[in-house]
Write a protein that holds these residues in place. Sequence first.
Motif, PDB file in Angstrom:
ATOM      1  N   ARG A 105     -47.469  76.831  60.395  1.00 56.12           N
ATOM      2  CA  ARG A 105     -48.668  76.207  60.951  1.00 56.12           C
ATOM      3  C   ARG A 105     -48.312  75.175  62.017  1.00 56.12           C
ATOM      4  N   VAL A 106     -49.134  75.119  63.037  1.00 56.62           N
ATOM      5  CA  VAL A 106     -48.985  74.134  64.105  1.00 56.62           C
ATOM      6  C   VAL A 106     -50.273  73.333  64.168  1.00 56.62           C
ATOM      7  N   ASP A 107     -50.155  72.009  64.095  1.00 60.37           N
ATOM      8  CA  ASP A 107     -51.303  71.122  64.246  1.00 60.37           C
ATOM      9  C   ASP A 107     -51.120  70.334  65.542  1.00 60.37           C
ATOM     10  N   ARG A 108     -52.224  70.036  66.203  1.00 60.37           N
ATOM     11  CA  ARG A 108     -52.168  69.326  67.483  1.00 60.37           C
ATOM     12  C   ARG A 108     -53.196  68.198  67.504  1.00 60.37           C
ATOM     13  N   ALA A 109     -52.858  67.162  68.256  1.00 63.01           N
ATOM     14  CA  ALA A 109     -53.786  66.056  68.478  1.00 63.01           C
ATOM     15  C   ALA A 109     -53.429  65.435  69.820  1.00 63.01           C
TER      16      ALA A 109
END
Length: 154
Positions: free
Chosen positions: A6-10
Motif C-alpha cells: 500500500r502507498v499512502d500520500r499527503a
Amino acid sequence: MSEEHRVDRAWRVIEAPVSAVYDALVDGSKVSHWLPPEGATGTLEAFDPRPGGAFRMTLRFSSGTGGKTTRDTDTVSGRFVDLEPEEFVIQDFDFVSDDPSFAGTMRMTWGLTWCAEGTEVSIVAENVPSGISKEDHAQGLASSLANLAAFVEN
C-alpha cells in the motif's frame, strides 16, 4: 496494488521557504517538536540525517490506547536512505512491535517543491503495514504536516 504494498500520500503548501522546511526535516531538535501527531509527544533516541544514518523515535499517546509497541507508545527505528538539500528526505522505518500486522519496512519520502506561496510538501509512504488503517494514517500524516506548517511558519 495489493494491501501489502500500500502507498499512502499527503501534501500541504507551507508558507515558508524551502530552506526552512528542509531544515525542520533534518534537525532532530526540531523534528521532535513537530512530527508527533495530535495527542502524542515524541522522544528521539537516535537522529543522524545522512545516508545510512539511524533514526529512532518513541511516540507516547495521551489516550493510553492504540500504541504499536506498548499500549500507549509507538517506537519506530529506521535509517535515512537519501537526502538532497531543499529537495527531499527519504527514510525507511520499522515499527517495534510483536504484532505481525506492523511488520515490514515502510519507506517515507518527503518531497519539497518551491511554489508561489512557499513550499509544497508531499509525503509518499510506501509499503504501509496493514495494521495501520488508511484513515488513521491519513489523519496522522495530515496532523504532522499541520504541525510542520505551524512550526516553520512562525
